[in-house]
Design a protein around this motif. Sequence first.
Motif, PDB file in Angstrom:
ATOM      1  N   THR A 293       0.846  -1.205   0.000  1.00 13.20           N
ATOM      2  CA  THR A 293       0.000   0.000   0.000  1.00 13.20           C
ATOM      3  C   THR A 293       0.876   1.247   0.000  1.00 13.20           C
ATOM      4  N   GLN A 294       1.934   1.239   0.812  1.00 17.13           N
ATOM      5  CA  GLN A 294       2.856   2.381   0.854  1.00 17.13           C
ATOM      6  C   GLN A 294       3.496   2.599  -0.513  1.00 17.13           C
ATOM      7  N   GLU A 295       3.961   1.497  -1.109  1.00 21.32           N
ATOM      8  CA  GLU A 295       4.653   1.604  -2.413  1.00 21.32           C
ATOM      9  C   GLU A 295       3.729   2.112  -3.508  1.00 21.32           C
ATOM     10  N   TRP A 296       2.518   1.594  -3.502  1.00 21.63           N
ATOM     11  CA  TRP A 296       1.637   1.832  -4.641  1.00 21.63           C
ATOM     12  C   TRP A 296       0.642   2.979  -4.407  1.00 21.63           C
ATOM     13  N   GLU A 297       0.359   3.276  -3.114  1.00 21.52           N
ATOM     14  CA  GLU A 297      -0.642   4.327  -2.856  1.00 21.52           C
ATOM     15  C   GLU A 297      -0.120   5.402  -1.912  1.00 21.52           C
ATOM     16  N   GLY A 298       1.134   5.297  -1.520  1.00 16.11           N
ATOM     17  CA  GLY A 298       1.737   6.338  -0.674  1.00 16.11           C
ATOM     18  C   GLY A 298       1.766   5.956   0.805  1.00 16.11           C
ATOM     19  N   ASN A 299       2.689   6.630   1.546  1.00 12.70           N
ATOM     20  CA  ASN A 299       2.891   6.316   2.967  1.00 12.70           C
ATOM     21  C   ASN A 299       1.645   6.542   3.812  1.00 12.70           C
ATOM     22  N   ALA A 300       0.916   7.640   3.503  1.00 10.06           N
ATOM     23  CA  ALA A 300      -0.258   7.966   4.317  1.00 10.06           C
ATOM     24  C   ALA A 300      -1.300   6.854   4.204  1.00 10.06           C
ATOM     25  N   ALA A 301      -1.504   6.353   3.007  1.00  8.70           N
ATOM     26  CA  ALA A 301      -2.486   5.271   2.796  1.00  8.70           C
ATOM     27  C   ALA A 301      -2.036   4.018   3.542  1.00  8.70           C
ATOM     28  N   GLY A 302      -0.721   3.742   3.525  1.00  8.89           N
ATOM     29  CA  GLY A 302      -0.177   2.579   4.225  1.00  8.89           C
ATOM     30  C   GLY A 302      -0.422   2.680   5.714  1.00  8.89           C
ATOM     31  N   GLU A 303      -0.162   3.882   6.279  1.00  7.49           N
ATOM     32  CA  GLU A 303      -0.346   4.059   7.730  1.00  7.49           C
ATOM     33  C   GLU A 303      -1.830   3.957   8.101  1.00  7.49           C
ATOM     34  N   ALA A 304      -2.686   4.527   7.264  1.00 12.43           N
ATOM     35  CA  ALA A 304      -4.133   4.463   7.538  1.00 12.43           C
ATOM     36  C   ALA A 304      -4.598   3.015   7.542  1.00 12.43           C
ATOM     37  N   MET A 305      -4.094   2.254   6.602  1.00 15.33           N
ATOM     38  CA  MET A 305      -4.455   0.839   6.487  1.00 15.33           C
ATOM     39  C   MET A 305      -4.025   0.075   7.747  1.00 15.33           C
ATOM     40  N   LEU A 306      -2.809   0.380   8.191  1.00 16.36           N
ATOM     41  CA  LEU A 306      -2.249  -0.271   9.384  1.00 16.36           C
ATOM     42  C   LEU A 306      -3.082   0.067  10.626  1.00 16.36           C
ATOM     43  N   ARG A 307      -3.466   1.342  10.741  1.00 15.85           N
ATOM     44  CA  ARG A 307      -4.252   1.763  11.922  1.00 15.85           C
ATOM     45  C   ARG A 307      -5.621   1.095  11.927  1.00 15.85           C
ATOM     46  N   GLU A 308      -6.203   1.028  10.758  1.00 17.91           N
ATOM     47  CA  GLU A 308      -7.512   0.392  10.642  1.00 17.91           C
ATOM     48  C   GLU A 308      -7.439  -1.069  11.087  1.00 17.91           C
ATOM     49  N   GLU A 309      -6.406  -1.778  10.612  1.00 15.43           N
ATOM     50  CA  GLU A 309      -6.236  -3.200  10.952  1.00 15.43           C
ATOM     51  C   GLU A 309      -5.950  -3.378  12.444  1.00 15.43           C
ATOM     52  N   LEU A 310      -5.197  -2.423  13.007  1.00 15.02           N
ATOM     53  CA  LEU A 310      -4.852  -2.484  14.431  1.00 15.02           C
ATOM     54  C   LEU A 310      -6.096  -2.321  15.296  1.00 15.02           C
ATOM     55  N   HIS A 311      -7.041  -1.478  14.830  1.00 13.65           N
ATOM     56  CA  HIS A 311      -8.293  -1.316  15.587  1.00 13.65           C
ATOM     57  C   HIS A 311      -9.136  -2.572  15.492  1.00 13.65           C
ATOM     58  N   ARG A 312      -9.054  -3.219  14.323  1.00 13.63           N
ATOM     59  CA  ARG A 312      -9.847  -4.423  14.118  1.00 13.63           C
ATOM     60  C   ARG A 312      -9.260  -5.598  14.929  1.00 13.63           C
ATOM     61  N   HIS A 313      -7.933  -5.746  14.860  1.00 15.70           N
ATOM     62  CA  HIS A 313      -7.253  -6.839  15.577  1.00 15.70           C
ATOM     63  C   HIS A 313      -6.081  -6.264  16.371  1.00 15.70           C
ATOM     64  N   PRO A 314      -6.362  -5.741  17.569  1.00 13.15           N
ATOM     65  CA  PRO A 314      -5.264  -5.125  18.334  1.00 13.15           C
ATOM     66  C   PRO A 314      -4.221  -6.178  18.725  1.00 13.15           C
ATOM     67  N   SER A 315      -2.950  -5.847  18.510  1.00 15.29           N
ATOM     68  CA  SER A 315      -1.874  -6.765  18.910  1.00 15.29           C
ATOM     69  C   SER A 315      -0.606  -5.974  19.149  1.00 15.29           C
ATOM     70  N   LEU A 316       0.236  -6.550  20.007  1.00 16.96           N
ATOM     71  CA  LEU A 316       1.508  -5.883  20.314  1.00 16.96           C
ATOM     72  C   LEU A 316       2.376  -5.814  19.052  1.00 16.96           C
ATOM     73  N   LEU A 317       2.370  -6.898  18.300  1.00 21.03           N
ATOM     74  CA  LEU A 317       3.181  -6.941  17.070  1.00 21.03           C
ATOM     75  C   LEU A 317       2.703  -5.868  16.085  1.00 21.03           C
ATOM     76  N   GLY A 318       1.375  -5.709  15.964  1.00 18.63           N
ATOM     77  CA  GLY A 318       0.827  -4.694  15.059  1.00 18.63           C
ATOM     78  C   GLY A 318       1.174  -3.293  15.549  1.00 18.63           C
ATOM     79  N   PHE A 319       1.099  -3.105  16.872  1.00 17.83           N
ATOM     80  CA  PHE A 319       1.415  -1.794  17.441  1.00 17.83           C
ATOM     81  C   PHE A 319       2.882  -1.443  17.204  1.00 17.83           C
ATOM     82  N   GLU A 320       3.734  -2.442  17.306  1.00 18.60           N
ATOM     83  CA  GLU A 320       5.167  -2.231  17.045  1.00 18.60           C
ATOM     84  C   GLU A 320       5.365  -1.744  15.607  1.00 18.60           C
TER      85      GLU A 320
END
Length: 391
Positions: A293-320
């Motif tokens: 996502t970062q490569e193809w749609e930019g860093n902001a889109a990548g971070e948004a995607m990561l945050r969304e997934e972290l809210h859906r499945h909170p984990s220490l590894l994801g938070f890291e």
Amino acid sequence: MDFQAWYFVALPALFLAGWIARGYEARVRAADQGGAPTALFRGLNFLLNDQPDRAIDAFIEVAKLDPETIELHYALGNLFRRRGEFDRAVRVHNYLLGRADLPTSERAKALAELAQDYLKGGMLDRAEAGFQQLVDDPAHRFDALRALLRIHATGRDWVRAIDAARQLEREGGETHRVAIAHFHCELAERAVAVGDLTAARRLLEEALVADRGSVRASILAGDIALREGDSIAAIEHWLRIASDAPEYLALIGERLSAALDAAGRRSEALNLLRRVLLDHPSIDLLDVTVRRTQEWEGNAAGEAMLREELHRHPSLLGFERLLAVRAASAPGKDPELELLRGLIQAQARNLSRYRCGTCGFRTRSFSWQCPGCLSWDSYPPKRIEELETAA
Ligand SMILES: [Zn+2]
């Protein structure tokens, strides 16, 4: 000390049974000599006083005084093997084998025990020679074949391992299809290493005949197709995993998305990664999806995607991962954030290992065979944190 207490209960019973079985005359003789029973009860006394080594010495004395009792020797030999004293176990079973009066059936049994001593003691050449002698004996055939299968697989002699596994399937009605598929995959990897892609392809076909759902064979078949310049065939092999065993997509997310992108199917790649991530959350798949996502749609889109997934499945590894993305976008700006990231990283290290579903052995990298218990396909393609969350 790795010692089974129950064995000490069973052992004296065997000695007593053997002693009684010797018959009246011998019993009278032994009683006259005052040998066997005295040593036996001395051994029992040591056991009750929690002195297993001295108890064994006493039982050996019984066996010496009463060398005709075969069962006593089996019991002692097995006891030594269980304790890891393989040289003593070998001596006892060799003594039995060397007896001229041993009946044929007992000879085979003693040889089987001796071969087990060698196998457990890691003397695989001797174990193999022993089991080869037993393979034509109907009473010992299947045990011998099972042992030979293990010996050949340990020695990475995959051709002979396949042979033993197939005999067990054919004659014993056992199922070894997963192992047989892996043996073929091992041979295919060997063929790839020497550049023989034709042989490798044929071996993978055999792997898939043995086990239609072999993920490893599909991954390797895709790798070979790509090496031969046929990216469409490679994509086909890998897409089969995405549909049949999507939890394994994390293992090939990187190369599959690259191949789809090269074929002009970038949006298909992103959709696939996100769809599978939704149904089969996995930190490894999340890594690939965020990176793409970062490569193809930019860093902001990548971070948004990561945050969304972290809210859906909170984990220490994801938070890291999220902290790493934040730190990369503003390096050195927030020292407390760096500190927190370091702390989480240390915690996450243990959670990010893979764990064998059979014996619990942990490894840093994914493995098709457990180094601990030698089971195949026993590692789920998920990190420990994900396994524990799921449980
Ligand atoms: Zn294991």
